[in-house]
Design a protein around this motif. Structure first.
Motif, PDB file in Angstrom:
ATOM      1  N   LYS A 255       0.818  -1.221   0.000  1.00  0.00           N
ATOM      2  CA  LYS A 255       0.000   0.000   0.000  1.00  0.00           C
ATOM      3  C   LYS A 255       0.850   1.270   0.000  1.00  0.00           C
ATOM      4  O   LYS A 255       0.501   2.274   0.599  1.00  0.00           O
ATOM      5  CB  LYS A 255      -0.969  -0.001   1.188  1.00  0.00           C
ATOM      6  CG  LYS A 255      -2.138  -0.972   1.034  1.00  0.00           C
ATOM      7  CD  LYS A 255      -3.113  -0.852   2.191  1.00  0.00           C
ATOM      8  CE  LYS A 255      -4.351  -1.721   1.957  1.00  0.00           C
ATOM      9  NZ  LYS A 255      -5.279  -1.167   0.980  1.00  0.00           N
ATOM     10  N   THR A 281      -5.246  -2.654  -2.993  1.00  0.00           N
ATOM     11  CA  THR A 281      -6.516  -3.354  -3.111  1.00  0.00           C
ATOM     12  C   THR A 281      -7.506  -2.588  -3.984  1.00  0.00           C
ATOM     13  O   THR A 281      -7.425  -1.360  -4.110  1.00  0.00           O
ATOM     14  CB  THR A 281      -7.142  -3.536  -1.712  1.00  0.00           C
ATOM     15  OG1 THR A 281      -7.190  -2.255  -1.065  1.00  0.00           O
ATOM     16  CG2 THR A 281      -6.290  -4.458  -0.865  1.00  0.00           C
ATOM     17  N   TRP A 286      -8.187  -6.788   1.770  1.00  0.00           N
ATOM     18  CA  TRP A 286      -7.501  -7.828   1.004  1.00  0.00           C
ATOM     19  C   TRP A 286      -8.432  -9.022   0.816  1.00  0.00           C
ATOM     20  O   TRP A 286      -8.740  -9.394  -0.311  1.00  0.00           O
ATOM     21  CB  TRP A 286      -6.219  -8.248   1.728  1.00  0.00           C
ATOM     22  CG  TRP A 286      -5.207  -7.146   1.881  1.00  0.00           C
ATOM     23  CD1 TRP A 286      -4.995  -6.390   2.998  1.00  0.00           C
ATOM     24  CD2 TRP A 286      -4.286  -6.668   0.905  1.00  0.00           C
ATOM     25  NE1 TRP A 286      -3.992  -5.478   2.767  1.00  0.00           N
ATOM     26  CE2 TRP A 286      -3.532  -5.630   1.497  1.00  0.00           C
ATOM     27  CE3 TRP A 286      -4.010  -7.024  -0.413  1.00  0.00           C
ATOM     28  CZ2 TRP A 286      -2.532  -4.939   0.814  1.00  0.00           C
ATOM     29  CZ3 TRP A 286      -3.007  -6.350  -1.105  1.00  0.00           C
ATOM     30  CH2 TRP A 286      -2.285  -5.320  -0.494  1.00  0.00           C
ATOM     31  N   ASN A 318      -5.062  -6.152  -5.762  1.00  0.00           N
ATOM     32  CA  ASN A 318      -5.742  -7.268  -5.114  1.00  0.00           C
ATOM     33  C   ASN A 318      -7.262  -7.250  -5.280  1.00  0.00           C
ATOM     34  O   ASN A 318      -7.911  -6.206  -5.218  1.00  0.00           O
ATOM     35  CB  ASN A 318      -5.428  -7.249  -3.618  1.00  0.00           C
ATOM     36  CG  ASN A 318      -6.078  -8.405  -2.887  1.00  0.00           C
ATOM     37  OD1 ASN A 318      -5.579  -9.525  -2.936  1.00  0.00           O
ATOM     38  ND2 ASN A 318      -7.187  -8.144  -2.215  1.00  0.00           N
TER      39      ASN A 318
END
Length: 437
Positions: A255, A281, A286, A318
């Motif tokens: 991140k 993400t 996640w 993700n």
């Protein structure tokens, strides 16, 4: 030959020598060097967090955040039956999004293996009614469709009795305060041997969890040598939030973009000389989270991808599939829109490296051997490429619309006021190494 080109060749030679020896003074095989180059060329990958934790729809850390003991958490396994799991569709979605590789959780911190393993019955084949090796199904499909396969493997384990002494997490699992640490490492290496033997070509192992016991003797040299012996081209990507260690191939940032520490994980992560990757993400979670509807828009995802490429990094984005195997529809829609943008603008991302001009407020630059791509992400009527003089013929990518440019005191300056702007990313492409008479 112009001086600028001589300097560029010298720079490339220095980078090659640096890569040849890796971090520290560890020699690196030709196969791994080539794998690193291919990894950097791909630029965009799909991260998949999926396991029995998805049944509780509260993220992949639910065992820890709800303080669930093993005896209760194990009740999830008999309920796991992903009737809508479609590995062919998952891989097709990654390709539609313009992604070149998939990294999937072979097991997470709960210790549950999403593959068939002889090392423990705590796995998808032995403990669930599904009885299928979901990981093998996906790996086989990736091989069929030409997508590279990377396997996430958690070094941290809240379930295994030999993960002892305990780390900073997993203390509410109800395990006895005894264990055999060397036995646990043997277990881990035995599972890695299975993954690197039974699933075809594996392009890399993505490690996570060493931060739980930062002072433990992880015997990394033994594990890393095992991986490179079984699959010499496989890359080792450790999410340990530190400068790369010998034997590792990619420095990844959770991140965060390289050089930043907005998420708080990279305070001690000095930049190394390996390829970079950043992971994030599609929303805020996640693993699947029922109440997380903070979906990143296609524009936000593209900006993240572009800013990563401008910092010489890949983006590993993700998704968290639902327990039935479906990928949430908002994620699918947004990823397909990103793929449409890449169909038009992919030349400025794939196969590039970080550009000659450092990232700035208006955007970033990327480059290949003969072209420079200027990504104007924020409103700007004029853009100055400080320190750059050896480039020419600026035009908008895709439309060939010329862009007015002049040489300023600090570099090249071009005017965007009279050209059509793209609402996501106005990409100007310049030819480099121009011969000036």
């Amino acid at each position: 030959m112009p001086i600028s080109r001589k300097l560029a060749l010298l720079f490339c030679f220095v980078l090659f020598c640096s890569a040849l020896w890796g971090e520290g003074s560890e020699p690196v095989s030709k196969a791994r060097l080539e794998s690193r180059q291919r990894f950097q060329d791909m630029k965009f990958g799909m991260f998949i967090h999926w396991g029995i934790y998805s049944e509780l729809a509260d993220g992949e850390w639910v065992m820890e955040t709800r303080h669930l003991p093993i005896r209760d958490y194990e009740k999830l396994a008999p309920q796991f039956y992903p009737i809508r799991y479609d590995p062919k569709g998952w891989v097709a979605l990654a390709k539609a999004a313009g992604m070149k590789y998939i990294t999937i959780t072979s097991r997470h911190h709960d210790g549950f293996s999403m593959f068939q393993t002889k090392q423990t019955d705590w796995n998808i084949v032995d403990r669930t009614p599904y009885k299928k090796d979901a990981l093998k199904m996906l790996a086989d499909e990736c091989h069929r469709q030409g997508i590279k396969v990377f396997l996430y493997y958690s070094q941290l384990d809240w379930h295994h009795p030999d993960y002892f002494p305990r780390g900073n997490t997993g203390k509410s699992a109800g395990r006895p305060e005894t264990g055999n640490w060397n036995g646990y490492l043997d277990f881990m290496n035995a599972q890695l041997t299975e993954l690197l033997t039974n699933y075809g070509k594996i392009d890399g192992i993505w490690f996570d969890g060493m931060w739980d016991k930062p002072d433990a003797d992880w015997q990394l040299e033994r594990t890393y040598q095992l991986i490179h012996r079984l699959q010499p081209e496989a890359l080792i990507i450790p999410n340990h939030h530190k400068k790369p260690l010998p034997g590792e191939d990619v420095q990844t940032f959770e991140k965060d973009l390289p050089g930043e520490n907005k998420a708080g994980f990279s305070a001690s992560a000095e930049l190394g000389n390996l390829p970079f990757e950043t992971s994030d993400t599609v929303n805020k979670s996640w693993g699947f989270n029922l109440t997380d509807n903070a979906w990143k828009s296609p524009k936000e995802i593209i900006h993240y991808l572009v800013r990563a490429a401008g910092r010489n990094a890949n983006l590993l984005l993700n998704i968290g599939p639902m327990p039935n195997g479906e990928i949430p529809q908002p994620a699918q829609t947004n990823l397909r829109d990103v793929g449409k943008w890449l169909l038009k603008n992919g030349d400025s991302i794939y196969g590039t490296r970080g550009g000659p001009v450092p990232p700035t407020n208006w955007g970033v630059t990327t480059q290949t051997a003969d072209r420079i791509f200027v990504h104007v992400l924020e409103p700007a009527s004029t853009v100055t490429l400080s320190g750059l003089t050896d480039a020419c013929s600026p035009m908008l990518l895709g439309t060939q619309t010329p862009v007015a440019m002049k040489a300023g005191g600090s570099g090249l300056e071009f005017d965007l006021a009279s050209v059509p702007r793209d609402e996501i990313d106005t990409v100007v492409v310049l030819q480099r190494h121009c011969e000036h008479k």
